[in-house]
Design a protein around this motif. Structure first.
Motif, PDB file in Angstrom:
ATOM      1  N   TYR A 172       0.824  -1.200   0.000  1.00  0.00           N
ATOM      2  CA  TYR A 172       0.000   0.000   0.000  1.00  0.00           C
ATOM      3  C   TYR A 172       0.864   1.258   0.000  1.00  0.00           C
ATOM      4  CZ  TYR A 172      -2.747   3.831   1.832  1.00  0.00           C
ATOM      5  OH  TYR A 172      -3.310   5.079   2.032  1.00  0.00           O
TER       6      TYR A 172
ATOM      7  N   PHE B 158       2.701   1.757  -3.442  1.00  0.00           N
ATOM      8  CA  PHE B 158       1.841   2.244  -4.523  1.00  0.00           C
ATOM      9  C   PHE B 158       1.320   3.658  -4.242  1.00  0.00           C
ATOM     10  CE2 PHE B 158       1.569  -2.315  -5.631  1.00  0.00           C
ATOM     11  CZ  PHE B 158       1.927  -2.209  -6.976  1.00  0.00           C
ATOM     12  N   THR B 159       1.096   3.978  -2.984  1.00  0.00           N
ATOM     13  CA  THR B 159       0.708   5.348  -2.655  1.00  0.00           C
ATOM     14  C   THR B 159       1.816   6.316  -3.050  1.00  0.00           C
ATOM     15  OG1 THR B 159      -0.673   4.621  -0.785  1.00  0.00           O
ATOM     16  CG2 THR B 159       0.033   6.917  -0.796  1.00  0.00           C
TER      17      THR B 159
ATOM     18  N   PHE C  90       2.018   6.492  -7.095  1.00  0.00           N
ATOM     19  CA  PHE C  90       0.935   7.269  -7.695  1.00  0.00           C
ATOM     20  C   PHE C  90       1.038   8.754  -7.306  1.00  0.00           C
ATOM     21  CE2 PHE C  90      -1.526   3.077  -7.469  1.00  0.00           C
ATOM     22  CZ  PHE C  90      -1.144   2.725  -8.761  1.00  0.00           C
TER      23      PHE C  90
ATOM     24  N   CYS D 266      -4.972   9.368  -4.709  1.00  0.00           N
ATOM     25  CA  CYS D 266      -3.865   8.412  -4.844  1.00  0.00           C
ATOM     26  C   CYS D 266      -3.928   7.297  -3.803  1.00  0.00           C
ATOM     27  CB  CYS D 266      -2.527   9.141  -4.776  1.00  0.00           C
ATOM     28  SG  CYS D 266      -2.139  10.082  -6.273  1.00  0.00           S
TER      29      CYS D 266
ATOM     30  N   ALA E 241      -4.079   3.334  -4.703  1.00  0.00           N
ATOM     31  CA  ALA E 241      -3.104   2.397  -4.138  1.00  0.00           C
ATOM     32  C   ALA E 241      -3.806   1.272  -3.383  1.00  0.00           C
ATOM     33  CB  ALA E 241      -2.157   3.142  -3.201  1.00  0.00           C
TER      34      ALA E 241
ATOM     35  N   THR F   4      -3.469  -2.705  -4.178  1.00  0.00           N
ATOM     36  CA  THR F   4      -3.015  -3.568  -3.087  1.00  0.00           C
ATOM     37  C   THR F   4      -4.002  -4.703  -2.830  1.00  0.00           C
ATOM     38  OG1 THR F   4      -1.860  -1.716  -2.037  1.00  0.00           O
ATOM     39  CG2 THR F   4      -2.355  -3.629  -0.649  1.00  0.00           C
TER      40      THR F   4
END
Length: 288
Positions: free
Chosen positions: A13, A16-17, A20, A49, A53, A57
């Motif tokens: 998480y 990807f946060t 993005f 974002c 994410a 996830t």
């Protein structure tokens, strides 16, 4: 096995946060003169974002978006989540106005805003009341539309995952610091501040948002619903950013005390955090 899955979920998480958000940070910082339209687009982009994410996830960990706490829970927790930011914002700005760190009200803002609505003939006191009510009702829907993007991530996914391996205090501190640091690129390199030295704004903002996390986490764990976080977040942004700060007539001392980057809101939020921390024993462990 559960601990490993939790660690992997949190790590995925956060990665990807970051990825993005990096895209929106670059776009935002590359547009220092962004106007109303561009600023709104970047604002929506960055606040959604965490939700994006979360979706990635969940997909990678074999879970569904329906696994998040979409239930509304008890109405009283939703109502309190709406009212608490209004209350601590009001207290903070009453202190600011009383101490002379800003004055009630900003005549230029009220005059220009009334003109935009075509209500120039209204007495200022009446327009301020109407403007407050319109913000509190209609403005709340717009604020929810952005807050939801963050809260799907922070309170929808991150807080319950952290709660599987640490208690309320640890979850509040950890999620609050992550949440605060996520804002740093725009605070340090952008114009998301009051104009005070960067170190001062960072301290005030970090303290404010970490303290607020104790409130958000308490309601998330108590209600079992991510909507309490959405309402807390939306109400905080709405009343501070769209009403109390613009309605305040600034002076040379104001940047050091008003808004999320001044000293007063963090201090009041800390007091609220202490209150909810004292009620931590009421919480039950968040279900998987």
């Amino acid at each position: 096995m559960q601990l490993k899955r939790t660690q992997n979920t949190v790590l995925l998480y956060l990665i990807f946060t970051l990825l993005f958000s990096l895209v929106v940070w670059i776009l935002s910082l590359n547009a220092p003169n962004a106007g109303r339209i561009a600023g709104r687009m970047f604002g929506y982009g960055i606040m959604w974002c965490p939700a994006l994410a979360t979706l990635v996830t969940l997909k990678l960990t074999g879970r569904k978006i329906t696994d998040l706490a979409w239930g509304l829970g008890k109405p009283k927790y939703l109502l309190e989540s709406y009212l608490i930011p209004l209350f601590y914002s009001l207290v903070a700005y009453l202190i600011i106005w009383s101490a002379g760190w800003g004055d009630f009200y900003n005549n230029t803002f009220v005059t220009s805003t009334a003109h935009e609505f075509g209500w120039d003939a209204l007495p200022h006191w009446l327009f301020i009341i109407i403007f407050f009510v319109m913000n509190a009702v209609i403005g709340m829907f717009a604020s929810i539309s952005t807050a939801l993007g963050e809260e799907i991530g922070w309170r929808g996914l991150l807080v319950p995952e952290l709660a599987k391996k640490m208690g309320y205090t640890g979850v509040s501190l950890t999620s609050g610091l992550i949440w605060g640091i996520w804002h740093y690129p725009l605070l340090i390199f952008g114009n998301y501040n009051n104009g005070t030295p960067a170190w001062y704004g960072l301290i005030c903002f970090t303290v404010s948002i970490t303290a607020a996390s104790f409130i958000y986490t308490w309601y998330r764990m108590k209600s079992g619903s991510l909507w309490t976080g959405v309402l807390l977040h939306a109400s905080h942004n709405l009343f501070i950013q769209s009403f109390f700060t613009p309605i305040t007539e600034g002076n040379i001392r104001s940047p050091w005390y008003i808004d999320e980057f001044g000293a007063v809101v963090p201090i009041i939020t800390i007091l609220f955090a202490i209150y909810f921390w004292s009620r931590r024993k009421e919480l039950e462990q968040v279900a998987d």
